[in-house]
Scaffold this active site. Structure first.
Site, PDB file in Angstrom:
ATOM      1  N   ASP A   1     -10.835   2.039  -2.947  1.00 15.91           N
ATOM      2  CA  ASP A   1     -11.420   1.724  -1.633  1.00 15.91           C
ATOM      3  C   ASP A   1     -12.938   1.731  -1.720  1.00 15.91           C
ATOM      4  OD1 ASP A   1      -9.112   1.266  -0.262  1.00 15.91           O
ATOM      5  OD2 ASP A   1      -8.956   3.267   0.601  1.00 15.91           O
TER       6      ASP A   1
ATOM      7  N   ASP B   1       0.835  -1.208   0.000  1.00 17.20           N
ATOM      8  CA  ASP B   1       0.000   0.000   0.000  1.00 17.20           C
ATOM      9  C   ASP B   1       0.872   1.262   0.000  1.00 17.20           C
ATOM     10  OD1 ASP B   1      -2.275   1.543   0.168  1.00 17.20           O
ATOM     11  OD2 ASP B   1      -3.099   0.536   1.928  1.00 17.20           O
TER      12      ASP B   1
HETATM   13  C1  GLA Z   1      -5.731   2.001   2.327  1.00 17.61           C
HETATM   14  C2  GLA Z   1      -6.140   0.812   1.474  1.00 17.61           C
HETATM   15  C3  GLA Z   1      -7.136  -0.019   2.220  1.00 17.61           C
HETATM   16  C4  GLA Z   1      -6.547  -0.478   3.532  1.00 17.61           C
HETATM   17  C5  GLA Z   1      -6.088   0.723   4.346  1.00 17.61           C
HETATM   18  C6  GLA Z   1      -5.323   0.292   5.583  1.00 17.61           C
HETATM   19  O1  GLA Z   1      -6.754   2.908   2.455  1.00 17.61           O
HETATM   20  O2  GLA Z   1      -6.647   1.227   0.253  1.00 17.61           O
HETATM   21  O3  GLA Z   1      -7.524  -1.129   1.454  1.00 17.61           O
HETATM   22  O4  GLA Z   1      -5.489  -1.355   3.294  1.00 17.61           O
HETATM   23  O5  GLA Z   1      -5.244   1.571   3.582  1.00 17.61           O
HETATM   24  O6  GLA Z   1      -4.856   1.360   6.314  1.00 17.61           O
END
Ligand code: GLA
Length: 723
Positions: A543, A473
């Site tokens: 997301d 990420d």
């Molecule tokens: C980001 C990712 C999510 C999750 C969060 C965790 O927003 O897109 O899928 O992994 O971080 O903090």
């Protein structure tokens, strides 16, 4: 195929359906003659006499430099009469930046060219390298072109060599320059924001410069690193268009400059704002690669051409066509609040449903009970996870699940042991208030010691716990482009060096763990680009998993990226991002148009939901080969219609999968037909769900009647060719 026509001093490059023709004119300038529809060799003479005499110096009279301005050039140079934006700007030791780049030599070889430290097309093709020499300095600019007979994609990059002894400064080093003939172009931007990535927007290309860019240190949610120029009104099935995609994940820029002369110069590469690279004597600078794509059958064909190319030449062949893991991710189920017992209950619920991989998201390491601390401390938090990751892996294994793990390798929290030990490892000037975003700082990935350290700790965790899947990420933009170790003259190299550091870590991990499957993520789909896809066969698309919003996001993403690269999960309702409630079946149908998985608390499902999910997974396994290998056809555009519909057709046209969603219902609606696409007109197909059998021709020309559905209800049809 690449041909050099000695008599005309012309290079004729050809792919599946296009030609790209250049010519060295009488003054030694390399000018573009044609990019577009495939032409016969016999037309060359006509092209040269037509374009050559009208638009460029015809005599060996360099007093005519100012005609540069109207010459369709393969590399725009600065300060000598080409008044459009340059492709490269080279500042010499005496401070002068004008250059006149003229043809010196060329070389044709089999295969692709390598770009040290940067992702690039992996194999096949034929490569042409044309060396241009500057009349005023010892700098050479090498233009690289690879073509493949079987694709409509042409790869471009530039190498800048300093053949002298003294250093020069590169103030701009774009990857490509293409000149499109006069037309009324519409230009595509895939813009967006968090939870709204890659929204297609078309605008007319007017006179002057249109620029898309990122200055975020990443390709970004806000603007994807590509554009398409469409001759006339964009359409899925007809019309000429050109795609320009960067295989690059850092700050980029792409410009389209329409001149008074009608030509439109499109070029792009590393963002030149703040960029300044010191190139020592004898050194070379390599730009990222760009993938140019031509279609004379509209956007649909362009998408399929890019999709095939990315799947077959960019994405890691070890994974790209392999059945993908069906994932359960715990982020939306638990956020930071979990322990071993909670995870065990998720494994118990997941295994009987057919899920095969559990991905443990943020919060398993350091002191990380929220987003204010812990990043950088990649050591398991045993207070939360009794028995550590070993115990988690063991419980997973007992349930037949593989274990995946979330990392955010490029980041550091100020409240972390790593920061306390190495405050200078964070991006920004020591002692100056840093820019915080999501309460975190970025690590200085221009530094080898930082990348080495992160590689070491990640490798240990992966190796010691049998991790088979990593979700990488990146949750904030990079801001202050400043490293505490670079010299003052080299601070302009920061942004590019940062992404080179990111690529080097990805490269080292993939080399050290060849069986490790890596998924990319950046606050959702904030770095969904061809550069990342080189290392990550799939990317977390957004997301936002709401089945309405996701239809839009996936549609926009599919404009240039393969569906198999889109990681798509079913989540709970009301949706955590939009608050909307949609049927579980629709969430499943939309997610099935990508790499499939779940992101919800399985322990809270009713028996009926469990039954439905089991069914969804079995259904997905019937079509996942289509997702991996098939051709996508976009049928109804959700941005302008009350429906969304897409279909995937197998390469041999014996099978197809259609998904449609009702977005905005109206009472007493008309009967509406949906015309399918991509089928074999001469075969008969049966729609499994309705039993209807019809010829491909009828299904494509006349269509099937859309079912009567309420808002957010959907359908999935499986078509099989009748033997
Ligand atoms: C980001 C990712 C999510 C999750 C969060 C965790 O927003 O897109 O899928 O992994 O971080 O903090």
């Amino acid at each position: 195929m690449i041909l050099y026509d000695k008599q005309n001093r012309a290079f004729v490059l050809g792919g599946k359906n296009y030609s790209y023709i250049m010519h060295v004119n009488d003054c030694g300038f390399l000018q573009n003659l044609h990019y577009g529809s495939k032409t016969e060799i016999g037309d060359l003479g006509y092209l040269i006499s037509h374009i050559g005499s009208k638009y460029a110096p015809v005599k060996s009279d360099l007093n005519m430099d100012c005609l540069f301005d109207v010459m369709p050039s393969e590399c725009g140079s600065y300060g000598r009469g080409d008044f459009r934006e340059p492709t490269v700007v080279i500042e010499r030791a005496d401070g002068a930046s004008m250059s006149r780049l003229r043809y010196a030599s060329h070389k044709i070889t089999n295969g692709v060219y390598n770009i040290p430290g940067l992702p690039h097309a992996r194999s096949g093709g034929q490569t042409l390298e044309i060396t241009l020499k500057d009349d005023f300095s010892p700098v050479e600019v090498v233009l690289k072109y690879t073509v493949w007979d079987e694709y409509d994609v042409l790869s471009r990059a530039t190498e800048i060599r300093n053949a002298g002894k003294e250093s020069v400064k590169l103030n701009k080093a774009f990857s490509f320059c293409a000149e499109l003939p006069e037309a009324d172009y519409k230009m595509l931007r895939l813009h967006g924001s968090w939870a709204m990535e890659r929204m297609p927007e078309w605008n007319s290309v007017a006179h002057g410069v249109a620029r898309i860019q990122s200055l975020r240190g990443a390709s970004s949610h806000q603007m994807n690193p590509l554009t398409v120029l469409f001759d006339g009104e964009p359409s899925e099935r007809t019309g000429e268009c050109y795609g320009f995609m960067l295989v690059y994940s850092g700050s980029f820029a792409i410009t389209a400059e329409k001149t008074y002369f009608g030509y439109t110069r499109v070029q792009g590469g590393i963002n030149d704002i703040g960029f300044r690279w010191e190139l020592g004597g004898g050194e070379s600078f390599y730009t990222p690669q760009a993938l140019l794509c031509y279609s004379e059958q509209g956007m649909g064909e362009l998408s399929r051409a890019y999709s095939d190319f990315l799947r077959e030449r960019i994405i890691d062949p070890t994974f790209v066509k392999k059945r993908r893991p069906i994932v359960i991710n715990n982020w939306e189920a638990t956020y930071f609040d979990f322990d071993t017992e909670k995870l065990k209950s998720i494994f118990d619920a997941a295994a009987p449903l057919g899920i095969d991989t559990f991905v443990l998201d943020d919060g398993w390491f350091g002191k990380r009970d929220g987003d204010t601390s812990g990043l950088g401390d990649w050591f398991v938090n045993e207070k939360k996870l009794k028995g550590g990751l070993k115990a988690v892996a063991e419980h997973c294994g007992k349930r037949g699940l593989k274990l995946g793990l979330w990392f955010e390798p490029e980041m550091i929290s100020e409240d972390s042991d790593l920061y306390r030990a190495h405050p200078d490892w964070a991006v920004g000037k020591l002692g100056q208030e840093p820019v915080r975003s999501r309460n975190q700082l970025a690590l200085d990935f221009t530094r080898k010691d930082v990348v080495d350290y992160i590689f070491g700790v990640m490798s240990d965790v992966i190796k010691n716990n049998g991790i088979s899947y990593v979700k990488w990420d990146m949750n904030r933009p990079v801001t202050e482009f400043y490293s505490n170790t670079l010299s003052a003259e080299r601070q302009g190299e920061f942004a590019h060096r940062y992404i080179l550091g990111v690529y080097s870590l990805a490269e080292r991990l993939t080399a050290a763990f060849p069986d490790l499957f890596m998924e990319g993520c950046a606050g959702g789909g904030g770095r969904f680009d061809a550069g990342m896809l080189y290392y990550f066969p799939q990317f977390w698309t957004s997301d936002d998993t709401d089945a309405f919003q996701r239809a839009l996001i996936q549609w926009g993403t599919s404009v240039v990226y393969p569906v198999s690269a889109m990681s798509c999960h079913v989540s709970v309702c009301p949706n955590h991002q939009t608050g909307r409630t949609t049927p579980l079946s629709t969430r499943g149908n939309i997610a099935s148009l990508g790499a499939f998985g779940y992101e919800l608390d399985l322990t809270k499902l009713s028996d009926e939901e469990k039954r439905d999910i089991k069914r969804q997974i079995l259904d997905y396994k019937r079509i996942d080969a289509l997702v991996l290998n098939g051709d996508l056809y976009r049928l109804i555009d959700p941005f302008g219609d009350k429906w969304f519909a897409e279909m995937i057709v197998s390469k041999d046209k014996t099978e197809a999968y259609v998904v449609g969603e009702r977005l905005r219902g109206v009472p007493n609606d008309i009967t509406r037909r949906i015309k399918l696409d991509g089928l074999d007109p001469d075969r008969n197909y049966t729609v499994e769900e309705s039993g209807v059998t019809a010829s491909g021709k009828s299904l494509m020309r006349i269509g099937l009647v859309l079912p009567s559905l309420a808002d957010y209800e959907s359908f999935a049809w499986h078509l099989k060719a009748v033997k």
